[in-house]
Write a protein that holds these residues in place. Structure first.
Motif, mmCIF file in Angstrom:
data_model
loop_
_atom_site.group_PDB
_atom_site.id
_atom_site.type_symbol
_atom_site.label_atom_id
_atom_site.label_comp_id
_atom_site.label_asym_id
_atom_site.label_seq_id
_atom_site.Cartn_x
_atom_site.Cartn_y
_atom_site.Cartn_z
ATOM 1 N N LEU A 145 27.589 36.782 17.162
ATOM 2 C CA LEU A 145 26.276 36.371 16.657
ATOM 3 C C LEU A 145 25.810 35.055 17.261
ATOM 4 C CD1 LEU A 145 26.441 37.250 12.862
ATOM 5 C CD2 LEU A 145 24.991 38.307 14.595
ATOM 6 N N ASP A 146 26.753 34.256 17.759
ATOM 7 C CA ASP A 146 26.397 32.967 18.357
ATOM 8 C C ASP A 146 25.455 33.130 19.541
ATOM 9 O OD1 ASP A 146 27.951 31.692 16.462
ATOM 10 O OD2 ASP A 146 29.709 31.588 17.776
ATOM 11 N N ALA A 147 25.532 34.253 20.237
ATOM 12 C CA ALA A 147 24.692 34.492 21.408
ATOM 13 C C ALA A 147 23.209 34.611 21.050
ATOM 14 C CB ALA A 147 25.154 35.762 22.123
ATOM 15 N N PHE A 148 22.900 34.830 19.775
ATOM 16 C CA PHE A 148 21.515 35.032 19.359
ATOM 17 C C PHE A 148 20.848 33.753 18.872
ATOM 18 C CE2 PHE A 148 23.716 39.047 19.052
ATOM 19 C CZ PHE A 148 22.894 39.847 19.818
ATOM 20 N N ASN A 149 21.588 32.642 18.880
ATOM 21 C CA ASN A 149 21.047 31.331 18.511
ATOM 22 C C ASN A 149 20.396 31.302 17.123
ATOM 23 O OD1 ASN A 149 21.840 30.150 20.978
ATOM 24 N ND2 ASN A 149 20.046 31.051 21.962
ATOM 25 N N LEU A 150 21.023 31.966 16.168
ATOM 26 C CA LEU A 150 20.545 31.874 14.796
ATOM 27 C C LEU A 150 20.850 30.481 14.279
ATOM 28 C CD1 LEU A 150 21.505 35.077 15.060
ATOM 29 C CD2 LEU A 150 21.057 34.992 12.632
ATOM 30 N N ARG A 151 19.970 29.972 13.436
ATOM 31 C CA ARG A 151 20.253 28.707 12.781
ATOM 32 C C ARG A 151 21.396 28.926 11.797
ATOM 33 N NH1 ARG A 151 14.888 28.875 13.888
ATOM 34 N NH2 ARG A 151 14.173 29.830 11.963
ATOM 35 N N LYS A 152 22.084 27.868 11.443
ATOM 36 C CA LYS A 152 23.294 27.959 10.630
ATOM 37 C C LYS A 152 23.076 28.748 9.332
ATOM 38 C CE LYS A 152 27.034 25.046 8.907
ATOM 39 N NZ LYS A 152 27.553 23.681 8.835
ATOM 40 N N LEU A 153 22.024 28.417 8.592
ATOM 41 C CA LEU A 153 21.762 29.116 7.333
ATOM 42 C C LEU A 153 21.355 30.565 7.552
ATOM 43 C CD1 LEU A 153 19.993 26.399 5.165
ATOM 44 C CD2 LEU A 153 22.308 27.311 4.921
ATOM 45 N N GLU A 154 20.660 30.836 8.641
ATOM 46 C CA GLU A 154 20.283 32.216 8.954
ATOM 47 C C GLU A 154 21.532 33.051 9.236
ATOM 48 O OE1 GLU A 154 15.926 31.641 11.035
ATOM 49 O OE2 GLU A 154 17.712 31.475 12.282
ATOM 50 N N LYS A 155 22.454 32.474 9.988
ATOM 51 C CA LYS A 155 23.691 33.183 10.298
ATOM 52 C C LYS A 155 24.496 33.443 9.026
ATOM 53 C CE LYS A 155 27.895 32.905 13.073
ATOM 54 N NZ LYS A 155 28.667 32.110 14.033
ATOM 55 N N ARG A 156 24.589 32.436 8.154
ATOM 56 C CA ARG A 156 25.312 32.606 6.887
ATOM 57 C C ARG A 156 24.675 33.696 6.035
ATOM 58 N NH1 ARG A 156 26.058 27.060 3.947
ATOM 59 N NH2 ARG A 156 26.580 28.508 2.296
ATOM 60 N N LYS A 157 23.349 33.703 5.985
ATOM 61 C CA LYS A 157 22.634 34.699 5.198
ATOM 62 C C LYS A 157 22.904 36.094 5.757
ATOM 63 C CE LYS A 157 18.167 34.250 5.367
ATOM 64 N NZ LYS A 157 16.703 34.170 5.218
ATOM 65 N N LEU A 158 22.793 36.253 7.073
ATOM 66 C CA LEU A 158 23.031 37.546 7.698
ATOM 67 C C LEU A 158 24.463 38.005 7.465
ATOM 68 C CD1 LEU A 158 22.075 39.900 9.430
ATOM 69 C CD2 LEU A 158 22.621 38.528 11.461
ATOM 70 N N LEU A 159 25.426 37.116 7.682
ATOM 71 C CA LEU A 159 26.829 37.476 7.477
ATOM 72 C C LEU A 159 27.098 37.867 6.030
ATOM 73 C CD1 LEU A 159 28.615 34.787 9.666
ATOM 74 C CD2 LEU A 159 28.534 37.262 10.072
ATOM 75 N N HIS A 160 26.487 37.149 5.091
ATOM 76 C CA HIS A 160 26.659 37.451 3.669
ATOM 77 C C HIS A 160 26.203 38.882 3.362
ATOM 78 C CE1 HIS A 160 26.453 37.111 -0.694
ATOM 79 N NE2 HIS A 160 25.210 37.540 -0.608
ATOM 80 N N HIS A 161 25.029 39.244 3.845
ATOM 81 C CA HIS A 161 24.488 40.568 3.545
ATOM 82 C C HIS A 161 25.213 41.664 4.316
ATOM 83 C CE1 HIS A 161 21.390 39.532 0.699
ATOM 84 N NE2 HIS A 161 21.268 38.424 1.381
ATOM 85 N N LEU A 162 25.698 41.370 5.497
ATOM 86 C CA LEU A 162 26.494 42.362 6.227
ATOM 87 C C LEU A 162 27.831 42.594 5.528
ATOM 88 C CD1 LEU A 162 25.766 41.336 9.925
ATOM 89 C CD2 LEU A 162 24.898 43.341 8.697
ATOM 90 N N GLN A 163 28.443 41.526 5.056
ATOM 91 C CA GLN A 163 29.711 41.665 4.331
ATOM 92 C C GLN A 163 29.497 42.465 3.047
ATOM 93 O OE1 GLN A 163 31.848 38.024 3.700
ATOM 94 N NE2 GLN A 163 33.518 39.027 2.640
ATOM 95 N N LYS A 164 28.404 42.212 2.364
ATOM 96 C CA LYS A 164 28.066 42.966 1.161
ATOM 97 C C LYS A 164 27.915 44.450 1.494
ATOM 98 C CE LYS A 164 24.706 42.127 -2.262
ATOM 99 N NZ LYS A 164 23.508 41.415 -2.663
ATOM 100 N N ALA A 165 27.279 44.738 2.613
ATOM 101 C CA ALA A 165 27.071 46.129 3.031
ATOM 102 C C ALA A 165 28.387 46.806 3.411
ATOM 103 C CB ALA A 165 26.094 46.180 4.207
#
Length: 116
Positions: free
Chosen positions: A73-93
């Motif tokens: 995910l680092d290759a997409f240059n998400l901001r720190k909170l955006e990455k955390r949010k995405l990871l949280h919802h992917l883990q939930k899924a």
């Protein structure tokens, strides 16, 4: 404070069988996000601006995101909170399972016991 309110629905007071959070009250299982298009999923997380970047790299659906190692995910240059949010919802899924490990790690990198 406004950012926190936008990221997490703190006003949600639903019965125990209804999940509350960023996507609002949900009566469906978290794994149902795979039925959403990649664009819909990212839009619900306020991450639609990354849709074209994911598609350009070959991630065309939510299942592709679910299989993606966290480090990639680092290759997409998400901001720190955006990455955390995405990871949280992917883990939930994934039903609470963490992201897969990076495909470029060797057996030595993952050998925690030190055995040869």
């Amino acid at each position: 404070e406004k950012i926190k309110e936008k990221m997490f629905d703190t006003s949600c007071t639903q019965p125990d069988n209804v999940a509350c959070g960023l996507l609002g009250p949900q009566t469906t299982a978290p794994t149902d996000v795979v039925s959403l298009s990649l664009e819909e999923f990212l839009s619900k997380l306020d991450l639609a601006e990354y849709h074209s970047k994911f598609e350009a790299s070959g991630i065309v659906d939510v299942e592709g995101l679910l299989r993606m190692p966290e480090d990639d995910l680092d290759a997409f240059n998400l901001r720190k909170l955006e990455k955390r949010k995405l990871l949280h919802h992917l883990q939930k899924a994934r039903g609470g399972e963490p992201a897969p490990t990076s495909s470029n790690k060797t057996a030595d990198d993952t050998n925690l016991c030190g055995a040869a």
